[in-house]
Design a protein around this motif. Structure first.
Motif, PDB file in Angstrom:
ATOM      1  N   GLY A 286      20.562  -4.091 117.116  1.00 50.68           N
ATOM      2  CA  GLY A 286      21.213  -3.535 118.214  1.00 50.68           C
ATOM      3  C   GLY A 286      21.421  -4.241 119.576  1.00 50.68           C
ATOM      4  N   GLY A 287      22.522  -4.265 120.214  1.00 50.09           N
ATOM      5  CA  GLY A 287      22.947  -5.077 121.269  1.00 50.09           C
ATOM      6  C   GLY A 287      24.441  -4.832 121.862  1.00 50.09           C
ATOM      7  N   VAL A 288      24.661  -5.531 122.799  1.00 48.11           N
ATOM      8  CA  VAL A 288      25.919  -5.715 123.276  1.00 48.11           C
ATOM      9  C   VAL A 288      26.530  -7.077 123.337  1.00 48.11           C
ATOM     10  CG1 VAL A 288      27.763  -5.211 125.029  1.00 48.11           C
ATOM     11  CG2 VAL A 288      25.974  -3.509 124.538  1.00 48.11           C
ATOM     12  N   LEU A 289      27.458  -7.391 122.727  1.00 52.06           N
ATOM     13  CA  LEU A 289      27.932  -9.084 122.834  1.00 52.06           C
ATOM     14  C   LEU A 289      29.406  -9.162 123.471  1.00 52.06           C
ATOM     15  CD1 LEU A 289      27.990  -9.582 118.980  1.00 52.06           C
ATOM     16  CD2 LEU A 289      26.430 -10.601 120.394  1.00 52.06           C
ATOM     17  N   VAL A 290      29.450  -9.712 124.522  1.00 50.57           N
ATOM     18  CA  VAL A 290      30.464  -9.865 125.423  1.00 50.57           C
ATOM     19  C   VAL A 290      31.308 -11.087 125.335  1.00 50.57           C
ATOM     20  CG1 VAL A 290      31.225  -9.744 127.726  1.00 50.57           C
ATOM     21  CG2 VAL A 290      29.522  -8.192 127.017  1.00 50.57           C
ATOM     22  N   LEU A 291      32.278 -11.394 125.041  1.00 52.83           N
ATOM     23  CA  LEU A 291      33.158 -12.683 125.154  1.00 52.83           C
ATOM     24  C   LEU A 291      34.288 -12.840 126.254  1.00 52.83           C
ATOM     25  CD1 LEU A 291      32.213 -11.972 122.201  1.00 52.83           C
ATOM     26  CD2 LEU A 291      33.556 -13.968 121.531  1.00 52.83           C
ATOM     27  N   THR A 292      34.373 -13.664 126.738  1.00 44.50           N
ATOM     28  CA  THR A 292      35.659 -13.935 127.790  1.00 44.50           C
ATOM     29  C   THR A 292      36.392 -15.111 127.546  1.00 44.50           C
ATOM     30  OG1 THR A 292      34.600 -15.332 129.316  1.00 44.50           O
ATOM     31  CG2 THR A 292      34.151 -13.039 129.616  1.00 44.50           C
ATOM     32  N   MET A 293      37.684 -14.857 127.639  1.00 46.99           N
ATOM     33  CA  MET A 293      38.527 -16.040 127.175  1.00 46.99           C
ATOM     34  C   MET A 293      39.974 -15.703 127.939  1.00 46.99           C
ATOM     35  SD  MET A 293      39.296 -15.172 123.258  1.00 46.99           S
ATOM     36  CE  MET A 293      37.518 -14.716 122.902  1.00 46.99           C
ATOM     37  N   TYR A 294      40.979 -16.651 127.825  1.00 41.19           N
ATOM     38  CA  TYR A 294      42.435 -16.456 128.268  1.00 41.19           C
ATOM     39  C   TYR A 294      43.053 -15.544 127.114  1.00 41.19           C
ATOM     40  CZ  TYR A 294      41.465 -20.698 131.097  1.00 41.19           C
ATOM     41  OH  TYR A 294      41.055 -21.645 131.915  1.00 41.19           O
ATOM     42  N   PRO A 295      43.883 -14.923 127.393  1.00 44.56           N
ATOM     43  CA  PRO A 295      44.890 -14.092 126.447  1.00 44.56           C
ATOM     44  C   PRO A 295      45.372 -15.194 125.334  1.00 44.56           C
ATOM     45  CG  PRO A 295      45.578 -13.353 128.814  1.00 44.56           C
ATOM     46  CD  PRO A 295      44.717 -14.696 128.951  1.00 44.56           C
ATOM     47  N   GLU A 296      45.897 -16.129 125.683  1.00 43.40           N
ATOM     48  CA  GLU A 296      46.375 -17.079 124.772  1.00 43.40           C
ATOM     49  C   GLU A 296      45.280 -17.604 123.827  1.00 43.40           C
ATOM     50  OE1 GLU A 296      47.626 -21.766 125.257  1.00 43.40           O
ATOM     51  OE2 GLU A 296      48.768 -20.375 126.344  1.00 43.40           O
TER      52      GLU A 296
END
Length: 620
Positions: A286-296
Motif C-alpha cells: 500500500g502507499g501513494v506514488l506522486v510524480l511531477t513533470m512538464y506536460p510535454e
C-alpha cells in the motif's frame, strides 16, 4: 508617504526576502519551507491527501498521481506542502527523490533515497526510521513507549543488562510476528537506529552501503556484495516499504523528472522513473506514488514508453479521468494572497510592522500582474526586482543572493552532504573549471577532463586536472564510503597511473581508513610513498561555499542567471582560487596521511545513562 529614515526602510534596503528564494530546494522540502498559500492549486495537494485517506481506510491499496505544469508554476511547492502537512499531522511516511545521478543504477540510488528520506525528522520529532523501530518493538512486546524513551532510557538500560544481544532477541521476536519478512537483517538494522551509538552506521547499512568489517561484526549485519547491490536494491526497498506500511502510509514523491540525461538503453529519467513507479505500484502492499513533470514530458516521453498503457494506468487516478492533474497559473487573488503571506512572515521575523500589508508594493499593481496569468516563479522574480522604496536603491546582485540562500541550505544539511561523493565531486569540478588558464600552487591549469572508464572501472576517479603543458595530470577521487572492499577498489584505480593516464593520484576524504583493511592500507602506502600521490583532508568549512555555488550553477536556469555570471562571481569573490581544499589538491604532495581525520570505527562502548523507572524491563 515616504519613510526614508525608518527602521523598516533600512530593513528593506538590507534584506530582500524574495531574491535568491524562488527555487524550492530539497532542504526546504524537508525543513523550513517557503511561505505557502494553501488555496493555490489546492486541487492537486488535496488529491494526494484524499488518496492517503483512502489507503488508510482500506478503500485503495496503492494510488498513483501525476502532477504536470510548466516550469515555475509550483510543482515542488505542492510537494513541500504535502510534506509539511504530514510533518504536522503524522500518520504517513514521506520519501522524496529529485536527483537521478546514475540512471543505470536507479534501483540502488532509489534505495539510498529511501534510507536518506527516512533519516529525516518525522511528526514525533525523531527520525522516521526511529518511529518505525519503536512501533516494531511496541507491537511484539505490548509496550507503549515513545521513540524518545527508547533512545534516551530504554536502550541504554538494555545495553547495560544484555550488551548488544538484546537487539538479536528483539529482532527474533519481530520476525516471529512478521513471518513475511525474508530479510531479517533489515529488521535488525531498523532496531539499531534507536541506539545513539549505532544509529549512523545502521542508516549507512540501510542505504545499501558497506560498513567496515568491525562495524558489521559488532552490529551483526552482513556487508552487501558490490556486484549484487543493483539486483537486490529493489527487493530491499519493497520490504522496507512493506514494513513501514504496517504502521504508516508511505508517500513516495518523484520530482524534477524533466532532465534529458539517458541511461545505456536510451531511456530518459522520466521514463526510467515511470517504469520504476509501475514496478512499485505492482509490488507494494500500500502507499501513494506522486510524480511531477512538464506536460510535454508526459505527452512525448511517458506516452512513448513500451507498454505505455500499463505504465499510465498506474501513474494516474481514475478519479481524474486517467489524466495527470494540471496545475493552474496564478490569478489576481492568488498573487495578492501569495505576496501578503511572504511579506507577513518577513516582517514578523524581523519584528517590524509595515505601513500596510503589501509595503513596499501596491496592491493594485499586484492585481494587474494577475491579468497575464503568471507563474509563481515569475511573480517572485518580479517581487525580488521591485522590493525597493525608491528608484536609487543599489542594483541587486542576484548571484550573490542566490549563493547566500544556497549556503544557508548547505549549512542546514552539511552532515548528509559530506557523505554525498557525487555532490562534492561536482562542486570541485565546477571550481577547477573556473581556474582554467590560471596558475595556482605552481600549476598552470589547462583542462579539466572526464576520466573515461568502462565496466568495473566506472565510478571511481571523478575527473582529471591537466596542467603545466600536459606534464601534470592529477586524478581526483572523492571517497567517503567506509567499506574496506570499496575503498580498496577505489585506491586500486587511483594508483593505476598508466591505465588512467595520470601523473598523480589525489584522494579527497575526511575519514580514517580502517586499519584492518590491509589491502586498502597497502594501496594507500603505494599512493603516498611510491607514486607521489596525495591524501587531501575534506573539511566542511572548505567545501561548504563550493557546494553552495555549485547548487546555484545547477539551478541557474530557474534562477534566471547565466553560467557566465556565476563564473564571474566565483572569480570576483575568489571562491575557488583562495579555497584551501582547491589549493591543497594542487600543491606538492606531502606523502603523509592528513591530521584530524574522523574516526569511522564504531565506538564499542556501552551507554551509561539509565532511568530508574525502566530498570526492571526484561526482553522475554
Amino acid at each position: 508617504m515616504t519613510f526614508t529614515t525608518s527602521a523598516i526602510d533600512d530593513l528593506i534596503k538590507s534584506k530582500n526576502p524574495f531574491a535568491g528564494h524562488i527555487v524550492v530546494r530539497p532542504s526546504q522540502i524537508w525543513g523550513k519551507s517557503f511561505p505557502d498559500v494553501s488555496s493555490i492549486n489546492a486541487h492537486a495537494s488535496n488529491a494526494v491527501f484524499d488518496a492517503v485517506e483512502k489507503v488508510r481506510q482500506g478503500q485503495r491499496e496503492t494510488v498513483g498521481i501525476t502532477i504536470t505544469a510548466e516550469k515555475g508554476v509550483g510543482k515542488s511547492h505542492i510537494i513541500s506542502r504535502i510534506r509539511h502537512r504530514f510533518l504536522v499531522n503524522g500518520g504517513s511516511l514521506f520519501v522524496y527523490m529529485s536527483k537521478y545521478d546514475n540512471l543505470n543504477q536507479i534501483k540502488s540510488q532509489f534505495l539510498q533515497t529511501v534510507a536518506s528520506s527516512l533519516r529525516a525528522i518525522g511528526s514525533q520529532k525523531v527520525m522516521q526510521w526511529q518511529e518505525i523501530a519503536a512501533e516494531l518493538i511496541n507491537e511484539v512486546q505490548k509496550w507503549n513507549y515513545s521513540p524518545q524513551q527508547y533512545i534516551s532510557s530504554i536502550y541504554p538500560s538494555l545495553f547495560q543488562k544484555y550488551s548488544t544481544k538484546f537487539v538479536d532477541k528483539l529482532t527474533e521476536l519481530v520476525l516471529q510476528n512478521k513471518p513475511e519478512i525474508t530479510n531479517p537483517y533489515l529488521v535488525k538494522a531498523i532496531l539499531w537506529t534507536l541506539s545513539s551509538t549505532h544509529c549512523t552506521y545502521a542508516n549507512y547499512w540501510l542505504s545499501g552501503l558497506e560498513l567496515t568489517q568491525a562495524q558489521a561484526e559488532a552490529m551483526g549485519l552482513p556487508n552487501p556484495k558490490t556486484e549484487d547491490r543493483e539486483a537486490e536494491a529493489l527487493t530491499t526497498v519493497r520490504q522496507i516499504i512493506d514494513i513501514i506500511s504496517d504502521y504508516r502510509i508511505p508517500v513516495i514523491c518523484f520530482d524534477e523528472l524533466d532532465t534529458l540525461e539517458v541511461d545505456d538503453n536510451g531511456f530518459l529519467a522520466s521514463q526510467v522513473i515511470a517504469s520504476l513507479a509501475k514496478d512499485l505500484y505492482n509490488s507494494l502492499k500500500g502507499g501513494v506514488l506522486v510524480l511531477t513533470m512538464y506536460p510535454e514530458t508526459w505527452e512525448k516521453h511517458i506516452n512513448a514508453l513500451p507498454q505505455a498503457h500499463a505504465v499510465i494506468d498506474r501513474l494516474v487516478s481514475e478519479q481524474h479521468n486517467r489524466r495527470p492533474i494540471e496545475l493552474r497559473h496564478l490569478n489576481s487573488d492568488d498573487i495578492v494572497a501569495l505576496v501578503r503571506q511572504w511579506l507577513q512572515e518577513f516582517y514578523e521575523e524581523n519584528q517590524q510592522t509595515p505601513p500596510h500589508s503589501f509595503y513596499p508594493f501596491n496592491e493594485t499593481k499586484l492585481r494587474e500582474l494577475g491579468r497575464s496569468k503568471p507563474t509563481v516563479r515569475s511573480v517572485l522574480n518580479w517581487c525580488a526586482e521591485n522590493f525597493v522604496i525608491d528608484t536609487v536603491s543599489p542594483p541587486i546582485n542576484l548571484v550573490k543572493l542566490c549563493f547566500q540562500s544556497e549556503l544557508a541550505n548547505v549549512e542546514a544539511s552539511i552532515d548528509s552532504l559530506l557523505e554525498n561523493e557525487k555532490e562534492i565531486s561536482s562542486a570541485l569540478w565546477l571550481a577547477f573549471n573556473t581556474l582554467v588558464g590560471e596558475t595556482v600552487e605552481k600549476v598552470k591549469i589547462e583542462n579539466i577532463q572526464e576520466v573515461k572508464a568502462s565496466g568495473s572501472d566506472q565510478g571511481y576517479i571523478d575527473f582529471r586536472i591537466v596542467g603545466n603543458n600536459g606534464k601534470l595530470k592529477i586524478g581526483v577521487d572523492v571517497l567517503q564510503q567506509s567499506g574496506g572492499t570499496y575503498v580498496t577498489a577505489a585506491l586500486g584505480k587511483l594508483i593505476d597511473y598508466r591505465k588512467f593516464d595520470l601523473t598523480r593520484g589525489c584522494l579527497v576524504r575526511s575519514k580514517k581508513i580502517n586499519p584492518g583493511a590491509k589491502l586498502a592500507k597497502d594501496r594507500l602506502k603505494i599512493l603516498l610513498k611510491e607514486k607521489g600521490g596525495e591524501w587531501v583532508l575534506l573539511q566542511a568549512k572548505d567545501i561548504k561555499p563550493l557546494l553552495a555555488i555549485s547548487s546555484v550553477y545547477d539551478n541557474c536556469e530557474s534562477y534566471q542567471i547565466t553560467q557566465q555570471e556565476i563564473f564571474d562571481y566565483i572569480k570576483e569573490n575568489k571562491l575557488a582560487i583562495n579555497n584551501p581544499l582547491i589549493r591543497e589538491i594542487l600543491s606538492d604532495p606531502s606523502g603523509q596521511e592528513p591530521d584530524n581525520l574522523t574516526d569511522d570505527e564504531l565506538p564499542m562502548r556501552i551507554p551509561q545513562t539509565v532511568t530508574d523507572s525502566i530498570d526492571n524491563i526484561e526482553v522475554d
